[in-house]
Design an enzyme around this catalytic site. Structure first.
Site, PDB file in Angstrom:
ATOM      1  N   MET A  13       3.839   1.639  -6.289  1.00  0.00           N
ATOM      2  CA  MET A  13       2.501   1.087  -6.526  1.00  0.00           C
ATOM      3  C   MET A  13       2.204   1.022  -8.027  1.00  0.00           C
ATOM      4  SD  MET A  13       0.942   0.266  -3.724  1.00  0.00           S
ATOM      5  CE  MET A  13      -0.772   0.593  -3.453  1.00  0.00           C
ATOM      6  N   GLN A  21       8.374   1.170   3.494  1.00  0.00           N
ATOM      7  CA  GLN A  21       7.807   2.394   4.077  1.00  0.00           C
ATOM      8  C   GLN A  21       8.228   2.550   5.544  1.00  0.00           C
ATOM      9  OE1 GLN A  21       3.864   1.276   2.957  1.00  0.00           O
ATOM     10  NE2 GLN A  21       3.811   2.620   1.166  1.00  0.00           N
ATOM     11  N   GLY A  48       1.772   8.600 -12.496  1.00  0.00           N
ATOM     12  CA  GLY A  48       2.708   8.449 -11.385  1.00  0.00           C
ATOM     13  C   GLY A  48       3.833   7.526 -11.786  1.00  0.00           C
ATOM     14  N   ALA A  49       4.848   7.449 -10.933  1.00  0.00           N
ATOM     15  CA  ALA A  49       5.983   6.585 -11.276  1.00  0.00           C
ATOM     16  C   ALA A  49       6.560   5.935 -10.021  1.00  0.00           C
ATOM     17  CB  ALA A  49       7.045   7.394 -12.007  1.00  0.00           C
ATOM     18  N   PRO A 103       4.889  -6.489   0.485  1.00  0.00           N
ATOM     19  CA  PRO A 103       6.270  -6.123   0.775  1.00  0.00           C
ATOM     20  C   PRO A 103       6.508  -4.610   0.863  1.00  0.00           C
ATOM     21  CG  PRO A 103       6.069  -6.783  -1.508  1.00  0.00           C
ATOM     22  CD  PRO A 103       4.710  -6.900  -0.909  1.00  0.00           C
ATOM     23  N   THR A 137       1.649   6.213   5.398  1.00  0.00           N
ATOM     24  CA  THR A 137       1.515   5.527   4.111  1.00  0.00           C
ATOM     25  C   THR A 137       0.099   5.769   3.593  1.00  0.00           C
ATOM     26  OG1 THR A 137       0.617   3.454   4.917  1.00  0.00           O
ATOM     27  CG2 THR A 137       2.998   3.706   5.052  1.00  0.00           C
ATOM     28  N   CYS A 138      -0.219   5.111   2.469  1.00  0.00           N
ATOM     29  CA  CYS A 138      -1.575   5.269   1.914  1.00  0.00           C
ATOM     30  C   CYS A 138      -2.632   4.819   2.917  1.00  0.00           C
ATOM     31  CB  CYS A 138      -1.742   4.409   0.663  1.00  0.00           C
ATOM     32  SG  CYS A 138      -0.614   4.837  -0.631  1.00  0.00           S
ATOM     33  N   ASN A 139      -2.275   3.800   3.677  1.00  0.00           N
ATOM     34  CA  ASN A 139      -3.288   3.188   4.530  1.00  0.00           C
ATOM     35  C   ASN A 139      -3.148   3.500   6.002  1.00  0.00           C
ATOM     36  OD1 ASN A 139      -4.769   1.860   2.584  1.00  0.00           O
ATOM     37  ND2 ASN A 139      -3.255   0.228   2.444  1.00  0.00           N
ATOM     38  N   ARG A 140      -2.091   4.181   6.385  1.00  0.00           N
ATOM     39  CA  ARG A 140      -1.931   4.433   7.819  1.00  0.00           C
ATOM     40  C   ARG A 140      -1.090   5.671   8.101  1.00  0.00           C
ATOM     41  NH1 ARG A 140      -1.153  -0.073  10.213  1.00  0.00           N
ATOM     42  NH2 ARG A 140      -1.583  -1.342   8.380  1.00  0.00           N
TER      43      ARG A 140
END
Lengths: 445, 296
Positions: free
Chosen positions: A194, A121, A190-191, A116, A49-52
């Site tokens: 987020m 993810q 983007g779509a 959420p 994901t963005c963070n991991r």
């Protein structure tokens, strides 16, 4: 089976490293196939994901891969610096690995507590690994358990309610620069989820214009419809209009899956003059980043990324510690049940293997004894048969006990004598008898 | 002779203002105690307002015994303080201007301390002769209120630079109660500059009328146009003329506008300094001139 987790997240790895370690779906599938080829007895899943970026593995207890194997695999796959990977990675085993996944799914390990999106993810990572045939019974149980537990904990604690969301922090950031939004133009690049969440928050501030662009324009238009952004001032625009929209925009939020920056400094700098010095708030929610970090140093441009959001969010989550404790207590029950089932399944397989092994030995000895019985050629006496049976039993017991007793061999320095001895006593219900006293022994004679 | 009845309230007001400043710093640093630490600041600023009002009314009714409110430099400083203190008090209650008081209170403290000096050591009444009295009073009033606007603009400018620096360095993100937004501060600078510009224009016009139409010898002499005071005042006027159009001139927007607001105040203060220096020189050189007009 042994459960392993090796990963990197927003707390352990800087944004630059997380960018290098990010896997899109295609690369993730390729990595899972590669892992399965190298270690066919293992199960694996990859959450990116963005963070991991986290690898989950279940492997036979004494088989590879080890954590070191995994680290070198990631180095090969991403080309990231091995030392950086070693420093920034975290690894967990068995119950701790399961706990980690459960916490991640419940949003307890997220930048925004209880968010959420991470549950979706995790689901997608599980589905991807399942689709690649990389998930076996252990990871099936683990991921399904984590998803179920996450839903249950969210429902019971309400940890995802009243949270400081990324989008609300984005609005708070924008309020450091702008007093009101009624005359402002918001541009979303983007779509995805987020962008959807961010636009929903920004929309509540009633900006003058809310525009969306995406490489596939139809997706931007669809999202605009979904958010009920109607009228000439709102809606999806063509990707090619990006430069003119960057001139008009006061707030830019970007989150695409692009692997290279979409807006570079060289592209943006010529647009600055046309903006006539109006301040521009830019929020880059993507990993890898969409907006060149150098843009942030330009005059009247305020650029923030996910790490900046983390700093802001952490300042506001300290007050929700009680909720975290409650959620963790609830997760504990789910984790214990899940690990109990995984262990139970392992024991079941072990018993089956043991039975098979003993049956094989018994069969072998039975065959040997049967041959000897046949060789007696009707001259069998009762005594001869009894001797054969006694030899059969002796061989059978010796063969069965050979491997366990060899572990008790005192000459082996690695043998955990006490452990095996205790296990044998417990398994065969043997009492720990004291040595016979000398005088008692002599009186018997 | 020292005006003790004016000095004492001014000294007390200065101390109260410094106390309010300390409390305001604590309030900003300890954001979670916002509710419990707001009222002492308000009380201190209220006290400053009351003391300034008392001193101003006292001077108007007891000392001057006339409708002319600004008859000495200390009166002008009192007038500014009397307007600035409630203005800061008002900003304290405006969440959108959170933190502004931190930048405005040092100015107030400075003006009050200046007032103390002007009563204790450098007290000099203005010479309001019959012909120029109306013009001088008007000139002084608009100049002092204009100075107040310039001071507010400069405080806004200083705060703009501070907030922008924090935003660029990404410090203090996620603050429970963020400081005023850059847009709010720019608006504040613009409004203060616009009002200051209008008042400075009026001040320049009235000053021009005074030096050109008076048949008396002004402190500036016949070659008034070559005086540093006039040049500095004109420079300040140009700075504010640019500043009020900052949203049209893209090159001076943002930080540069904030610096302009500060530069404007510096020029206005330099003008005052030039006036003081010029007056002293004039007084030393032409001590026999009876009606030297003490301009601002």
């Amino acid at each position: 089976m042994r459960l392993l987790m090796l990963g990197f997240n927003h707390r352990t790895a800087p944004l630059e490293l997380r960018e290098a370690l990010a896997f899109d779906n295609e690369r993730a599938a390729a990595a899972l196939h590669e892992l399965r080829q190298r270690y066919p007895a293992s199960e694996c899943a990859l959450l990116s994901t963005c963070n991991r970026t986290e690898f989950y593995l279940a492997r036979p207890i004494h088989d590879p891969p080890t954590i070191e194997h995994l680290r070198s695999f990631i180095t090969q796959q991403t080309g990231a610096d091995a030392d950086a990977i070693h420093t920034a990675s975290i690894h967990r085993e068995q119950e701790e690995a399961a706990t980690h996944l459960f916490r991640v799914s419940a949003g307890l390990d997220s930048m925004v507590l209880g968010e959420p999106q991470v549950l979706g993810q995790v689901k997608r990572a599980y589905e991807l690994a399942d689709g690649c045939g990389a998930v076996g019974p252990v990871l099936h149980r683990l991921f399904q358990g984590a998803i179920t537990a996450s839903k249950s904990v969210r429902r019971q604690t309400g940890i995802d309610q009243g949270r400081t969301s990324v989008s609300s922090v984005a609005v708070a950031f924008a309020k450091n620069i702008f007093d009101h939004f009624g005359d402002k133009t918001v541009l979303a690049i983007g779509a995805g989820e987020m962008i959807k969440a961010s636009l929903a928050s920004l929309r509540r501030e009633n900006p003058k214009r809310l525009l969306l662009i995406n490489r596939t324009q139809q997706r931007a238009i669809d999202l605009a419809k979904q958010l009920e952004l109607t009228g000439t001032d709102h809606g999806g625009r063509a990707w090619d209009d990006m430069d003119s929209l960057l001139i008009e925009a006061d707030i830019v939020v970007s989150c695409t899956g692009a692997t290279e920056p979409i807006v570079t400094e060289s592209r943006f700098k010529p647009l600055l003059k046309k903006r006539r010095g109006r301040p521009l708030f830019m929020l880059d929610l993507a990993v890898p980043r969409d907006l060149d970090p150098k843009i942030g140093s330009l005059r009247n441009v305020y650029l923030y990324n996910l790490d900046d959001l983390q700093q802001a969010v952490e300042a506001t989550t300290s007050g929700r510690r009680e909720l975290v404790n409650e959620a963790e207590a609830l997760l504990r029950g789910h984790i214990d049940r899940c690990m109990g089932e995984i262990r139970h399944r392992d024991i079941g397989r072990l018993v089956k293997q043991l039975r098979q092994r003993l049956n094989d030995i018994a069969q072998e000895e039975q065959g040997r004894t049967a041959k000897k019985l046949a060789s007696l050629n009707g001259q069998s006496t009762e005594q001869a048969v009894e001797d054969l049976i006694a030899q059969h039993n002796h061989r059978l017991v010796n063969k069965i006990l050979h491997l366990p007793l060899s572990q008790l061999d005192r000459s082996d320095p690695d043998a955990s004598m006490g452990f095996y001895a205790a296990a044998l006593r417990r398994l065969f219900d043997l009492k720990d008898q004291p040595d016979m006293p000398m005088d008692e022994a002599s009186s018997d004679t | 002779m020292p005006e003790l009845s004016t000095s004492i309230p001014l000294i007390l007001a200065t101390l109260a203002c410094i106390a309010a400043m300390v409390l305001a710093v604590r309030r900003v640093r300890q954001l979670d105690e916002l509710a419990t630490t707001l009222w002492p600041i308000q009380a201190m600023l209220g006290l400053v307002t009351v003391l300034c009002l008392f001193a101003f009314v006292y001077r108007l009714t007891i000392v001057h015994k006339a409708w002319v409110p600004v008859q000495a430099h200390v009166d002008g400083l009192l007038l500014i303080s009397l307007l600035l203190a409630p203005a800061i008090l008002y900003t304290q209650s405006r969440p959108r201007l959170f933190g502004f008081s931190l930048f405005a209170m040092p100015l107030l403290a400075l003006i009050l301390a200046w007032g103390v000096c002007a009563t204790l050591w450098t007290y000099r009444p203005f010479n309001l002769d019959s012909f120029t009295q109306a013009w001088t009073v008007f000139h002084l009033a608009v100049t002092y209120v204009g100075l107040l606007c310039c001071a507010m603009g400069a405080a806004g400018g200083a705060m703009y630079l501070f907030v922008q620096g924090r935003l660029k360095s990404k410090a203090g993100l996620g603050q429970v109660n963020p400081m005023a937004s850059l847009e709010t501060l720019e608006t504040l600078i613009l409004r203060a500059a616009t009002l200051g510009f209008v008042l400075l224009t009026l001040s320049l016009i009235s000053g021009l009328v005074m030096v050109t139409q008076s048949d008396h010898t002004s402190s500036l002499g016949k070659a008034w146009w070559s005086s540093p005071k006039v040049w500095l005042a004109a420079a300040a006027w140009i700075v504010y003329a640019v500043l009020i159009n900052v949203r049209s001139f893209s090159t001076v927007r943002g930080r540069r506008a904030a610096w302009l607001a500060i530069a404007g105040l510096v020029l206005v203060l330099a003008t005052y300094g030039a006036v003081e220096a010029l007056d002293r020189t004039q007084q030393d050189d032409t001590s026999n001139v009876p009606h030297a007009v003490e301009a601002d």
